[in-house]
Write a protein that holds these residues in place. Structure first.
Motif, PDB file in Angstrom:
ATOM      1  N   LEU A   1      65.660 -35.760 139.423  1.00  0.00           N
ATOM      2  CA  LEU A   1      65.748 -34.739 138.383  1.00  0.00           C
ATOM      3  C   LEU A   1      66.045 -33.371 138.996  1.00  0.00           C
ATOM      4  O   LEU A   1      66.870 -32.607 138.469  1.00  0.00           O
ATOM      5  CB  LEU A   1      64.439 -34.681 137.590  1.00  0.00           C
ATOM      6  N   LEU A   2      65.383 -33.077 140.104  1.00  0.00           N
ATOM      7  CA  LEU A   2      65.576 -31.791 140.773  1.00  0.00           C
ATOM      8  C   LEU A   2      67.007 -31.652 141.285  1.00  0.00           C
ATOM      9  O   LEU A   2      67.653 -30.610 141.113  1.00  0.00           O
ATOM     10  CB  LEU A   2      64.585 -31.661 141.929  1.00  0.00           C
ATOM     11  N   PHE A   3      67.531 -32.703 141.906  1.00  0.00           N
ATOM     12  CA  PHE A   3      68.884 -32.678 142.477  1.00  0.00           C
ATOM     13  C   PHE A   3      69.941 -32.473 141.397  1.00  0.00           C
ATOM     14  O   PHE A   3      70.935 -31.770 141.605  1.00  0.00           O
ATOM     15  CB  PHE A   3      69.153 -33.972 143.243  1.00  0.00           C
ATOM     16  N   HIS A   4      69.721 -33.081 140.237  1.00  0.00           N
ATOM     17  CA  HIS A   4      70.699 -32.992 139.150  1.00  0.00           C
ATOM     18  C   HIS A   4      70.417 -31.830 138.193  1.00  0.00           C
ATOM     19  O   HIS A   4      71.075 -31.726 137.144  1.00  0.00           O
ATOM     20  CB  HIS A   4      70.738 -34.303 138.372  1.00  0.00           C
ATOM     21  N   GLY A   5      69.462 -30.983 138.543  1.00  0.00           N
ATOM     22  CA  GLY A   5      69.197 -29.801 137.732  1.00  0.00           C
ATOM     23  C   GLY A   5      68.634 -30.103 136.365  1.00  0.00           C
ATOM     24  O   GLY A   5      68.969 -29.421 135.380  1.00  0.00           O
ATOM     25  N   LEU A   6      67.739 -31.097 136.283  1.00  0.00           N
ATOM     26  CA  LEU A   6      67.241 -31.550 134.988  1.00  0.00           C
ATOM     27  C   LEU A   6      65.781 -31.206 134.738  1.00  0.00           C
ATOM     28  O   LEU A   6      65.204 -31.662 133.746  1.00  0.00           O
ATOM     29  CB  LEU A   6      67.439 -33.067 134.863  1.00  0.00           C
ATOM     30  N   LEU A   7      65.169 -30.429 135.629  1.00  0.00           N
ATOM     31  CA  LEU A   7      63.820 -29.953 135.368  1.00  0.00           C
ATOM     32  C   LEU A   7      63.879 -28.775 134.399  1.00  0.00           C
ATOM     33  O   LEU A   7      64.929 -28.144 134.230  1.00  0.00           O
ATOM     34  CB  LEU A   7      63.135 -29.550 136.670  1.00  0.00           C
ATOM     35  N   LEU A   8      62.758 -28.474 133.769  1.00  0.00           N
ATOM     36  CA  LEU A   8      62.755 -27.454 132.728  1.00  0.00           C
ATOM     37  C   LEU A   8      63.243 -26.099 133.228  1.00  0.00           C
ATOM     38  O   LEU A   8      64.050 -25.436 132.568  1.00  0.00           O
ATOM     39  CB  LEU A   8      61.340 -27.308 132.144  1.00  0.00           C
ATOM     40  N   HIS A   9      62.780 -25.668 134.416  1.00  0.00           N
ATOM     41  CA  HIS A   9      63.176 -24.353 134.905  1.00  0.00           C
ATOM     42  C   HIS A   9      64.641 -24.311 135.323  1.00  0.00           C
ATOM     43  O   HIS A   9      65.237 -23.232 135.413  1.00  0.00           O
ATOM     44  CB  HIS A   9      62.286 -23.933 136.077  1.00  0.00           C
ATOM     45  N   GLN A  10      65.242 -25.471 135.583  1.00  0.00           N
ATOM     46  CA  GLN A  10      66.662 -25.533 135.912  1.00  0.00           C
ATOM     47  C   GLN A  10      67.523 -25.584 134.655  1.00  0.00           C
ATOM     48  O   GLN A  10      68.620 -25.013 134.622  1.00  0.00           O
ATOM     49  CB  GLN A  10      66.940 -26.765 136.787  1.00  0.00           C
ATOM     50  N   LEU A  11      67.037 -26.251 133.641  1.00  0.00           N
ATOM     51  CA  LEU A  11      67.788 -26.340 132.389  1.00  0.00           C
ATOM     52  C   LEU A  11      67.820 -25.018 131.644  1.00  0.00           C
ATOM     53  O   LEU A  11      68.806 -24.695 130.971  1.00  0.00           O
ATOM     54  CB  LEU A  11      67.162 -27.410 131.480  1.00  0.00           C
ATOM     55  N   LYS A  12      66.705 -24.261 131.724  1.00  0.00           N
ATOM     56  CA  LYS A  12      66.567 -23.022 130.959  1.00  0.00           C
ATOM     57  C   LYS A  12      66.968 -23.265 129.503  1.00  0.00           C
ATOM     58  O   LYS A  12      67.926 -22.680 128.989  1.00  0.00           O
ATOM     59  CB  LYS A  12      67.412 -21.903 131.572  1.00  0.00           C
TER      60      LYS A  12
END
Length: 282
Positions: A26-37
């Protein structure tokens, strides 16, 4: 009693490993909440999701970058605490396990409503911590076997659904699924090797159907586990093969479900005798 305690610790370590891989994906693909914004949410016919949204938490998450970070960190810190507490035989790990059930349920509903992710992919992270929330040997033993049956029935039901939906009797089913699943990819990279592979599968419908048939039979084979534990090792291998092939063909990441494999691995051990003391003593 010691052997069951060791099994519990090993399973928690395996759970943490699978969770870490999933979290890093999830972190690598930018799918965590703080990455999705996130700036919008998607509601659906889900009673639990609507109960959660009634609290206004989804609005608070969208309006607070700090809250997004906090939820992402807590999501990973809880399994770490569970592993640490269980390794040191701290009874607090029972409470942490229940906290993980509730928090992961909330986090999965939030993330699935604020992104394109499906809540079904978080099933293992939501219900498996229940396995570590019981204090006695027999409690761990029986819940482990309950989780084993849940996993077997869920996987077997996917094969039954292919029969119920009629897909198994449609020779063009697999080719059509591939075209629909990878339509954005095909549009973006029409000359890519994988695009060529998808077109090859779609144009050779019998060959593509053989993959669909093999996947269906593999899913149906898991019914064996309902009647005997003798072939659990084989089922583990078949499931890993399914996850790899599904990721290659469909680009769907089912790795989170591998956390259930511990139920198949430890199922071969005999039921423990009655014990006088809980597994954790401090």
């Amino acid at each position: 009693m010691l052997s069951i305690n060791i099994h519990r610790k090993k399973y928690i370590g395996f759970y943490l490993f699978c969770f870490t891989v999933s979290y890093c994906w999830l972190l690598f693909h930018g799918l965590l909440l703080h990455q999705l914004k996130p700036v919008f949410f998607v509601n659906r016919l889900d009673f639990s999701l609507n109960v959660l949204m009634a609290t206004g938490l989804h609005q608070a998450v969208m309006n607070s970058y700090t809250l997004q970070w906090i939820l992402d960190l807590v999501y990973y810190i809880l399994p770490l605490l569970l592993w640490y507490m269980s390794y040191d035989n701290k009874r607090w790990h029972y409470y942490i396990a229940w906290a993980m059930v509730l928090f992961n349920w909330m986090y999965a509903l939030l993330l699935s409503s604020l992104s394109m992710l499906s809540v079904e992919g978080f099933t293992g992270w939501i219900i498996l911590p229940i396995l570590f929330a019981f204090r006695t040997e027999k409690g761990f033993y029986y819940v482990l076997h309950c989780m084993r049956y849940v996993f077997l029935l869920l996987f077997f039901s996917t094969g039954v659904w292919k029969i119920r939906g009629g897909g198994l009797f449609n020779i063009e089913q697999m080719g059509a699924i591939l075209i629909r699943q990878h339509a954005p990819y095909i549009t973006e990279a029409p000359n890519n090797w994988f695009t060529g592979f998808v077109y090859f599968m779609a144009n050779h419908k019998v060959f593509a159907y053989l993959f669909y048939l093999a996947a269906t039979l593999l899913e149906l084979v898991f019914a064996i586990g309902i009647f005997t534990k003798r072939y659990d090792r084989l089922l583990i291998i078949l499931f890993i093969l399914f996850v790899i092939m599904d990721f290659f063909l469909m680009r769907i990441n089912y790795f989170a479900w591998t956390a259930f494999l511990g139920c198949l691995w430890f199922s071969r051990y005999a039921e423990p005798p009655e014990e006088k003391y809980p597994l954790a003593t401090s």
